[in-house]
Design a protein around this motif. Sequence first.
Motif, PDB file in Angstrom:
ATOM      1  N   PRO A  22       0.836  -1.203   0.000  1.00 41.05           N
ATOM      2  CA  PRO A  22       0.000   0.000   0.000  1.00 41.05           C
ATOM      3  C   PRO A  22       0.868   1.250   0.000  1.00 41.05           C
ATOM      4  O   PRO A  22       2.004   1.218   0.487  1.00 41.05           O
ATOM      5  CB  PRO A  22      -0.807  -0.119   1.295  1.00 41.05           C
ATOM      6  CG  PRO A  22       0.003  -0.994   2.178  1.00 41.05           C
ATOM      7  CD  PRO A  22       0.753  -1.926   1.265  1.00 41.05           C
ATOM      8  N   PRO A  23       0.369   2.324  -0.507  1.00 40.52           N
ATOM      9  CA  PRO A  23       1.152   3.576  -0.516  1.00 40.52           C
ATOM     10  C   PRO A  23       1.277   4.113   0.902  1.00 40.52           C
ATOM     11  O   PRO A  23       0.447   3.838   1.761  1.00 40.52           O
ATOM     12  CB  PRO A  23       0.331   4.508  -1.396  1.00 40.52           C
ATOM     13  CG  PRO A  23      -1.048   3.979  -1.335  1.00 40.52           C
ATOM     14  CD  PRO A  23      -0.937   2.507  -1.155  1.00 40.52           C
ATOM     15  N   PRO A  24       2.332   4.891   1.191  1.00 31.82           N
ATOM     16  CA  PRO A  24       2.518   5.451   2.527  1.00 31.82           C
ATOM     17  C   PRO A  24       1.440   6.485   2.820  1.00 31.82           C
ATOM     18  O   PRO A  24       0.844   7.043   1.900  1.00 31.82           O
ATOM     19  CB  PRO A  24       3.905   6.083   2.471  1.00 31.82           C
ATOM     20  CG  PRO A  24       4.137   6.368   1.049  1.00 31.82           C
ATOM     21  CD  PRO A  24       3.416   5.302   0.283  1.00 31.82           C
ATOM     22  N   PRO A  25       1.186   6.769   4.097  1.00 27.12           N
ATOM     23  CA  PRO A  25       0.180   7.785   4.419  1.00 27.12           C
ATOM     24  C   PRO A  25       0.675   9.157   3.979  1.00 27.12           C
ATOM     25  O   PRO A  25       1.876   9.381   3.842  1.00 27.12           O
ATOM     26  CB  PRO A  25       0.063   7.703   5.939  1.00 27.12           C
ATOM     27  CG  PRO A  25       1.336   7.093   6.392  1.00 27.12           C
ATOM     28  CD  PRO A  25       1.788   6.193   5.283  1.00 27.12           C
ATOM     29  N   PRO A  26      -0.232  10.079   3.765  1.00 28.20           N
ATOM     30  CA  PRO A  26       0.201  11.417   3.325  1.00 28.20           C
ATOM     31  C   PRO A  26       0.926  12.138   4.455  1.00 28.20           C
ATOM     32  O   PRO A  26       0.662  11.922   5.630  1.00 28.20           O
ATOM     33  CB  PRO A  26      -1.110  12.108   2.973  1.00 28.20           C
ATOM     34  CG  PRO A  26      -2.152  11.402   3.768  1.00 28.20           C
ATOM     35  CD  PRO A  26      -1.685   9.982   3.872  1.00 28.20           C
ATOM     36  N   TYR A  27       1.880  12.983   4.079  1.00 28.42           N
ATOM     37  CA  TYR A  27       2.633  13.760   5.050  1.00 28.42           C
ATOM     38  C   TYR A  27       1.817  14.947   5.514  1.00 28.42           C
ATOM     39  O   TYR A  27       1.071  15.538   4.758  1.00 28.42           O
ATOM     40  CB  TYR A  27       3.960  14.238   4.446  1.00 28.42           C
ATOM     41  CG  TYR A  27       4.903  13.097   4.152  1.00 28.42           C
ATOM     42  CD1 TYR A  27       5.575  12.468   5.183  1.00 28.42           C
ATOM     43  CD2 TYR A  27       5.103  12.657   2.853  1.00 28.42           C
ATOM     44  CE1 TYR A  27       6.431  11.423   4.925  1.00 28.42           C
ATOM     45  CE2 TYR A  27       5.967  11.606   2.594  1.00 28.42           C
ATOM     46  CZ  TYR A  27       6.616  10.999   3.631  1.00 28.42           C
ATOM     47  OH  TYR A  27       7.456   9.958   3.375  1.00 28.42           O
TER      48      TYR A  27
END
Length: 167
Positions: A22-27
């Motif tokens: 999964p993509p990383p969480p947004p910063y």
Amino acid sequence: MDSSHNCCNNHNSELGDIGFVPPPPPYWSLSSQDGHKDIPSVPPYDSQGYYPPPDYSGFYSQGSLPAPNVINAQPAIIVTQPYSGYPVPQDYLAFSIVTMLFCCLPLGIAALIYSVQTRDAISYGNLEEAQRKSLISRNLNISALVFGIAIIAVVIILQFTVVIYHT
């Protein structure tokens, strides 16, 4: 079976065949909407590269807390007296030592042992046992004294009879 619903078979060209990642969480943005920063992006370091100590002056201020009442007390030692219904018996220790040295060694040693046992029983508070041991010690001491005096008397009598017999 539809491959779009199976997460393990989803292949990404950039990741190769390692499976679904999964993509990383947004910063989170460190600045607010109006452009100035709410949280500093780099903590302030001193000249040696350490964080400054935290400021607790508002939390622990002098005078804001009363001085604690500290009492350093030693533990109490309670000394109890033995039960006063019985008189504390004598141990006859000195009498035992004298009879052991000057009168009769075997009876004196036995009297000395009972004298020490009398002291032990008194220190434990067992006064009935101390009374019994004291009585035995006294009787042994008197027996040793009588035996010692009798032996000395016999030796003196034999000395005079031998002297009188030879003259």
